[in-house]
Design an enzyme around this catalytic site. Structure first.
Site, PDB file in Angstrom:
ATOM      1  CG  ASP A 142      79.956  40.440  -8.941  1.00 34.18           C
ATOM      2  OD1 ASP A 142      80.444  41.209  -8.078  1.00 34.18           O
ATOM      3  OD2 ASP A 142      80.643  39.698  -9.657  1.00 34.18           O
ATOM      4  NE  ARG A 164      90.719  49.144 -18.933  1.00 33.96           N
ATOM      5  CZ  ARG A 164      90.943  48.244 -17.987  1.00 33.96           C
ATOM      6  NH1 ARG A 164      90.524  47.017 -18.154  1.00 33.96           N
ATOM      7  NH2 ARG A 164      91.611  48.534 -16.899  1.00 33.96           N
ATOM      8  N   GLY A 168      95.092  31.388  -8.699  1.00 32.79           N
ATOM      9  CA  GLY A 168      94.625  30.301  -9.539  1.00 32.79           C
ATOM     10  C   GLY A 168      94.115  29.068  -8.826  1.00 32.79           C
ATOM     11  CG  HIS A 212      80.994  37.450  -6.133  1.00 29.11           C
ATOM     12  ND1 HIS A 212      81.926  38.448  -6.293  1.00 29.11           N
ATOM     13  CD2 HIS A 212      80.281  37.762  -5.026  1.00 29.11           C
ATOM     14  CE1 HIS A 212      81.783  39.330  -5.321  1.00 29.11           C
ATOM     15  NE2 HIS A 212      80.789  38.948  -4.532  1.00 29.11           N
ATOM     16  CG  ASN A 214      82.779  36.156 -11.908  1.00 24.89           C
ATOM     17  OD1 ASN A 214      83.985  35.962 -11.895  1.00 24.89           O
ATOM     18  ND2 ASN A 214      82.170  36.949 -11.036  1.00 24.89           N
ATOM     19  CG  ASP A 243      74.401  40.864 -16.722  1.00 22.64           C
ATOM     20  OD1 ASP A 243      73.204  40.811 -16.356  1.00 22.64           O
ATOM     21  OD2 ASP A 243      75.310  41.383 -16.025  1.00 22.64           O
ATOM     22  CD  GLU A 244      75.293  43.598 -21.494  1.00 25.61           C
ATOM     23  OE1 GLU A 244      75.364  43.328 -22.700  1.00 25.61           O
ATOM     24  OE2 GLU A 244      74.638  42.909 -20.662  1.00 25.61           O
ATOM     25  N   GLY A 245      76.533  44.044 -16.324  1.00 18.76           N
ATOM     26  CA  GLY A 245      76.768  44.589 -14.975  1.00 18.76           C
ATOM     27  C   GLY A 245      77.916  43.895 -14.271  1.00 18.76           C
ATOM     28  CG  ASN A 303      88.117  29.571  -7.753  1.00 21.60           C
ATOM     29  OD1 ASN A 303      87.187  28.873  -7.382  1.00 21.60           O
ATOM     30  ND2 ASN A 303      88.514  30.631  -7.082  1.00 21.60           N
TER      31      ASN A 303
HETATM   32  C1  GRF Z   1      89.397  34.568  -4.495  1.00 20.77           C
HETATM   33  O1  GRF Z   1      89.072  35.625  -3.613  1.00 20.77           O
HETATM   34  C2  GRF Z   1      88.135  33.945  -4.992  1.00 20.77           C
HETATM   35  O2  GRF Z   1      87.128  34.027  -4.013  1.00 20.77           O
HETATM   36  C3  GRF Z   1      87.746  34.796  -6.152  1.00 20.77           C
HETATM   37  O3  GRF Z   1      88.976  35.229  -6.725  1.00 20.77           O
HETATM   38  C4  GRF Z   1      90.006  35.199  -5.719  1.00 20.77           C
HETATM   39  C5  GRF Z   1      91.233  34.479  -6.185  1.00 20.77           C
HETATM   40  O4  GRF Z   1      90.888  33.219  -6.616  1.00 20.77           O
HETATM   41  N1  GRF Z   1      86.947  34.051  -7.077  1.00 20.77           N
HETATM   42  P1  GRF Z   1      92.003  32.239  -7.290  1.00 20.77           P
HETATM   43  O5  GRF Z   1      92.745  31.572  -6.158  1.00 20.77           O
HETATM   44  O6  GRF Z   1      92.929  33.106  -8.136  1.00 20.77           O
HETATM   45  O7  GRF Z   1      91.198  31.269  -8.087  1.00 20.77           O
END
Ligand code: GRF
Length: 206
Positions: free
Chosen positions: A150, A65, A11, A109, A107, A146-148, A13
């Site tokens: 990244d 799922r 967490g 990445h 998202n 989107d559907e893909g 981010n």
């Molecule tokens: C990290 O590898 C980040 O690059 C990617 O998700 C992973 C964990 O991120 N976005 P976080 O610390 O849980 O936000």
């Protein structure tokens, strides 16, 4: 802007978004909930520490799922989010959810898409691949989902220098510090303040 943050791990981010709201650099935004597929995700603790509603919807609790996908989308809809933020979220987003929230899911990445992305490129694996290829510059990307995997319209990117002595861990840390934790709040702020539009599958800044 009512944002719902989806997490799977530490967490950091999410924390960057919480801190940006607290410091006033991210405006017109409220985190109305945090959802994790992993009940042990420290990200859930971070949410609770900040008074944010935190729930776990785990695939382990469902027979298949499809059942998980339905429950997950139901839970998301309960929050009536304006924007869904995938912050280290490692579960594929159900097609029905992509449809319902077209260009309202973003998202982060940890590479400069289209390098080192797609199925199997997550967490440390992204940085292992960058080091194995010997790139001198990597970075992070925020994009619409989107559907893909990244593959959606790119919102922001930021480059990060690769050091000679980098390990996957040291590179991951630098990419987070110098790129991810800046780009995600910045992208949310742009959306919250109406500065983003998507035209012909490309993001334009207003
Ligand atoms: C990290 O590898 C980040 O690059 C990617 O998700 C992973 C964990 O991120 N976005 P976080 O610390 O849980 O936000």
């Amino acid at each position: 802007l009512r944002i719902l943050v989806c997490v799977s791990g530490g967490g950091t981010n999410l924390q960057a978004v919480i801190d940006a709201i607290g410091s006033g650099s991210l405006t017109n935004t409220e985190i109305i909930g945090v959802i994790s597929n992993n009940k042990n995700a420290y990200a859930l603790t971070r949410a609770e520490q900040n008074g944010i509603d935190a729930v776990c919807v785990s695939p382990k609790d469902f027979p298949d799922r499809e059942a998980f996908n339905r429950a997950f989308l139901e839970k998301v809809n309960e929050y009536h989010p304006d924007l869904i933020v995938l912050a280290g979220f490692l579960v594929a987003i159900p097609a029905a959810m992509i449809e319902s929230y077209r260009n309202r899911i973003i998202n982060i990445h940890p590479s400069l898409i289209p390098s080192f992305c797609g199925v199997g490129f997550y967490g440390l694996k992204v940085h292992e691949a960058a080091l194995a290829r010997g790139v001198k510059v990597t970075g992070a990307t925020v994009h619409f989902v989107d559907e893909g995997t990244d593959t959606g319209p790119i919102i922001l990117q930021k480059s990060v220098q690769v050091h000679q002595d980098d390990t996957p861990k040291t590179l991951q840390q630098r990419v987070m510090e110098e790129a991810e934790w800046q780009l995600l709040p910045q992208a949310i702020d742009m959306i919250a303040n109406g500065r983003i539009s998507v035209e012909d599958g490309k993001v334009r800044y207003k």
